[in-house]
Write a protein that holds these residues in place. Structure first.
Motif, PDB file in Angstrom:
ATOM      1  N   VAL A 110      -2.471  -4.342  -9.893  1.00  0.00           N
ATOM      2  CA  VAL A 110      -2.339  -2.995  -9.323  1.00  0.00           C
ATOM      3  C   VAL A 110      -3.676  -2.582  -8.713  1.00  0.00           C
ATOM      4  O   VAL A 110      -4.716  -3.175  -9.012  1.00  0.00           O
ATOM      5  CB  VAL A 110      -1.893  -1.944 -10.369  1.00  0.00           C
ATOM      6  CG1 VAL A 110      -0.558  -2.327 -11.009  1.00  0.00           C
ATOM      7  CG2 VAL A 110      -2.952  -1.723 -11.441  1.00  0.00           C
ATOM      8  N   LYS A 111      -3.624  -1.590  -7.836  1.00  0.00           N
ATOM      9  CA  LYS A 111      -4.839  -1.023  -7.240  1.00  0.00           C
ATOM     10  C   LYS A 111      -4.800   0.482  -7.423  1.00  0.00           C
ATOM     11  O   LYS A 111      -3.735   1.093  -7.362  1.00  0.00           O
ATOM     12  CB  LYS A 111      -4.907  -1.367  -5.739  1.00  0.00           C
ATOM     13  CG  LYS A 111      -6.124  -0.743  -5.032  1.00  0.00           C
ATOM     14  CD  LYS A 111      -6.314  -1.242  -3.622  1.00  0.00           C
ATOM     15  CE  LYS A 111      -5.573  -0.454  -2.564  1.00  0.00           C
ATOM     16  NZ  LYS A 111      -5.798   1.006  -2.585  1.00  0.00           N
ATOM     17  N   LEU A 112      -5.965   1.068  -7.659  1.00  0.00           N
ATOM     18  CA  LEU A 112      -6.038   2.539  -7.700  1.00  0.00           C
ATOM     19  C   LEU A 112      -7.364   2.993  -7.102  1.00  0.00           C
ATOM     20  O   LEU A 112      -8.317   2.209  -7.006  1.00  0.00           O
ATOM     21  CB  LEU A 112      -5.835   3.061  -9.121  1.00  0.00           C
ATOM     22  CG  LEU A 112      -6.766   2.591 -10.235  1.00  0.00           C
ATOM     23  CD1 LEU A 112      -8.035   3.409 -10.270  1.00  0.00           C
ATOM     24  CD2 LEU A 112      -6.042   2.733 -11.573  1.00  0.00           C
ATOM     25  N   GLU A 113      -7.387   4.241  -6.648  1.00  0.00           N
ATOM     26  CA  GLU A 113      -8.548   4.795  -5.949  1.00  0.00           C
ATOM     27  C   GLU A 113      -9.523   5.464  -6.919  1.00  0.00           C
ATOM     28  O   GLU A 113      -9.112   6.032  -7.935  1.00  0.00           O
ATOM     29  CB  GLU A 113      -8.084   5.808  -4.889  1.00  0.00           C
ATOM     30  CG  GLU A 113      -7.228   5.172  -3.799  1.00  0.00           C
ATOM     31  CD  GLU A 113      -6.842   6.136  -2.682  1.00  0.00           C
ATOM     32  OE1 GLU A 113      -7.289   7.311  -2.679  1.00  0.00           O
ATOM     33  OE2 GLU A 113      -6.078   5.696  -1.795  1.00  0.00           O
ATOM     34  N   GLY A 114     -10.798   5.451  -6.555  1.00  0.00           N
ATOM     35  CA  GLY A 114     -11.818   6.170  -7.315  1.00  0.00           C
ATOM     36  C   GLY A 114     -12.740   5.233  -8.084  1.00  0.00           C
ATOM     37  O   GLY A 114     -12.290   4.213  -8.609  1.00  0.00           O
TER      38      GLY A 114
ATOM     39  N   ALA B 153       0.184  -4.046  -6.241  1.00  0.00           N
ATOM     40  CA  ALA B 153       0.910  -2.772  -6.125  1.00  0.00           C
ATOM     41  C   ALA B 153      -0.106  -1.626  -6.093  1.00  0.00           C
ATOM     42  O   ALA B 153      -0.971  -1.540  -6.960  1.00  0.00           O
ATOM     43  CB  ALA B 153       1.848  -2.603  -7.312  1.00  0.00           C
ATOM     44  N   ASP B 154      -0.002  -0.755  -5.090  1.00  0.00           N
ATOM     45  CA  ASP B 154      -0.914   0.382  -4.950  1.00  0.00           C
ATOM     46  C   ASP B 154      -0.366   1.554  -5.768  1.00  0.00           C
ATOM     47  O   ASP B 154       0.780   1.979  -5.552  1.00  0.00           O
ATOM     48  CB  ASP B 154      -0.955   0.774  -3.459  1.00  0.00           C
ATOM     49  CG  ASP B 154      -2.273   1.391  -3.035  1.00  0.00           C
ATOM     50  OD1 ASP B 154      -3.229   1.420  -3.839  1.00  0.00           O
ATOM     51  OD2 ASP B 154      -2.347   1.823  -1.861  1.00  0.00           O
ATOM     52  N   LEU B 155      -1.156   2.075  -6.718  1.00  0.00           N
ATOM     53  CA  LEU B 155      -0.674   3.221  -7.495  1.00  0.00           C
ATOM     54  C   LEU B 155      -0.772   4.471  -6.631  1.00  0.00           C
ATOM     55  O   LEU B 155      -1.840   4.789  -6.102  1.00  0.00           O
ATOM     56  CB  LEU B 155      -1.499   3.395  -8.777  1.00  0.00           C
ATOM     57  CG  LEU B 155      -1.471   2.252  -9.792  1.00  0.00           C
ATOM     58  CD1 LEU B 155      -2.156   2.691 -11.101  1.00  0.00           C
ATOM     59  CD2 LEU B 155      -0.057   1.776 -10.095  1.00  0.00           C
TER      60      LEU B 155
ATOM     61  N   GLY C  49       0.811  -1.213   0.000  1.00  0.00           N
ATOM     62  CA  GLY C  49       0.000   0.000   0.000  1.00  0.00           C
ATOM     63  C   GLY C  49       0.842   1.260   0.000  1.00  0.00           C
ATOM     64  O   GLY C  49       1.982   1.269   0.483  1.00  0.00           O
ATOM     65  N   ASP C  50       0.222   2.341  -0.517  1.00  0.00           N
ATOM     66  CA  ASP C  50       0.858   3.651  -0.354  1.00  0.00           C
ATOM     67  C   ASP C  50       0.720   4.097   1.107  1.00  0.00           C
ATOM     68  O   ASP C  50       1.255   5.132   1.503  1.00  0.00           O
ATOM     69  CB  ASP C  50       0.276   4.689  -1.327  1.00  0.00           C
ATOM     70  CG  ASP C  50      -1.187   4.944  -1.090  1.00  0.00           C
ATOM     71  OD1 ASP C  50      -1.840   4.156  -0.379  1.00  0.00           O
ATOM     72  OD2 ASP C  50      -1.706   5.952  -1.628  1.00  0.00           O
ATOM     73  N   SER C  51       0.027   3.275   1.928  1.00  0.00           N
ATOM     74  CA  SER C  51       0.054   3.470   3.383  1.00  0.00           C
ATOM     75  C   SER C  51       1.495   3.353   3.887  1.00  0.00           C
ATOM     76  O   SER C  51       1.782   3.706   5.029  1.00  0.00           O
ATOM     77  CB  SER C  51      -0.858   2.467   4.093  1.00  0.00           C
ATOM     78  OG  SER C  51      -0.611   1.147   3.633  1.00  0.00           O
ATOM     79  N   ALA C  52       2.426   2.888   3.042  1.00  0.00           N
ATOM     80  CA  ALA C  52       3.856   2.959   3.358  1.00  0.00           C
ATOM     81  C   ALA C  52       4.257   4.392   3.705  1.00  0.00           C
ATOM     82  O   ALA C  52       5.226   4.602   4.436  1.00  0.00           O
ATOM     83  CB  ALA C  52       4.688   2.461   2.181  1.00  0.00           C
TER      84      ALA C  52
HETATM   85 MG   LIG Z   1      -3.534   2.916  -0.490  1.00  0.00          MG
END
Ligand SMILES: [Mg+2]
Ligand SMILES: Nc1nc(=O)c2c([nH]1)NC[C@@H]1CN(c3ccc(C(=O)N[C@@H](CCC(=O)O)C(=O)O)cc3)CN21
Ligand SMILES: CC(C)C(=O)C(=O)O
Length: 282
Positions: free
Chosen positions: A129-133, A99-101, A60-63
């Motif tokens: 991959v994952k992306l939001e929205g 992988a979080d974009l 996650g981009d929670s990194a």
């Molecule tokens: Mg995220």
């Protein structure tokens, strides 16, 4: 025995399953088998979660919060996430690695989104991959899926837009439940293999789960989703800061490490470490 005849219905919890694929997410939903995910950012946690049979690991981009020490996920870049994602992908044999974009790597349009997704697939060994929205990311998801890259959607509370949403606000309450469903339908229509619902009332999440053919993954979206996901440092009690209410802490490793660090300092100061068994002799 065909996959359909197995007692696990060919879902992700089948012990005979050597590697989790996106089609197993679909079968898990069809057969009512829950999917379990955790975030991971390094080799040691990834090896342990894979050994435990966790079905998917999200780098996650929670990194931004858990590795890099930022207050939000907004500053996180592709260049920061690539080495972490590569470490996780190299460390598993069974789990599906996603992988979080990060913010800024796909909003500009489908061309940017595909370019970012390709970087992760080429440089890390991740499987999706994952992306939001929801509706706003329809074209991006579609373009990436058309290139043969599986996409996980993410709707409800989307941390990359926390300033636009006005903080950590629960999404899909009251009237906005219809927007949540429209977003979920858009993600499904764009070709995503699963969708994360974050900080959503259980009733709204249940409705989305019933109306979608792809699995829903809950991050604080209640028990009716097809799977669950938590940020591992929240889940393991590693994080010393504020923890969202939906998190169940399965360990207190922060306390364990704190006590260990204090005991070590104490031992060194009192001359108890190193002891003879830790010494090399001539
Ligand atoms: Mg995220
Ligand atoms: N899944 C997830 N999403 C996040 O955005 C996130 C994490 N985990 N873990 C690391 C940090 C910590 N974050 C959070 C997010 C919400 C609360 C929180 O306390 N939320 C309230 C509801 C909203 C509010 O009133 O602020 C809660 O009761 O859960 C705490 C930390 C954001 N980050
Ligand atoms: C909380 C999950 C869904 C996430 O996006 C992350 O860890 O970055």
């Amino acid at each position: 025995m065909s996959e359909q005849e197995r007692p696990y219905g060919g879902g992700t919890s089948d012990p005979a399953l050597k590697r989790v694929r996106t089609r197993h997410f679909q079968r898990a939903k069809e057969n009512g088998i829950k999917i379990t995910g955790l975030t991971s950012y390094d080799t040691l946690s990834a090896q342990i979660f894979d050994e435990a049979g966790i079905d998917f690991l999200l780098v996650g981009d929670s990194a931004g919060n858990t590795v890099f020490g930022y207050d939000t996920t907004l500053p996180v870049t592709i260049d920061e996430l690539i080495p972490l994602t590569r470490a996780v992908a190299r460390s598993v044999t069974r789990a599906l690695v996603i992988a979080d974009l990060p913010f800024g790597s796909y909003e500009n349009g489908p061309d940017d989104a595909l370019k970012s997704a390709i970087r992760f697939m080429k440089e890390t060994g991740s499987h999706a991959v994952k992306l939001e929205g929801g509706e706003r990311s329809y074209k991006q998801i579609k373009r990436i899926v058309n290139a043969g890259i599986p996409v996980m959607g993410h709707i409800g509370f989307t941390p990359q837009s926390e300033h636009g949403l006005g903080g950590h606000v629960i999404q899909g309450r009251g009237e906005s439940a219809d927007q949540l469903l429209a977003d979920a339908k858009a993600v499904e229509k764009a070709g995503a293999f699963a969708v994360v619902l974050e900080m959503v009332p259980s009733e709204a999440a249940a409705r989305v789960t019933a109306e979608l053919s792809i699995p829903t993954i809950s991050v604080g979206a209640g028990p009716h989703c097809d799977g669950q996901l938590m940020v591992w440092s929240d889940w393991a009690g590693f994080n010393r800061g504020r923890i969202p209410r939906f998190v169940k802490q399965y360990a207190q490793i922060g306390e364990t490490i704190l006590e260990a660090a204090r005991a070590y300092k104490d031992d060194v100061e009192r001359g108890e470490y190193p002891a003879p068994e830790h010494e090399y002799k001539e």
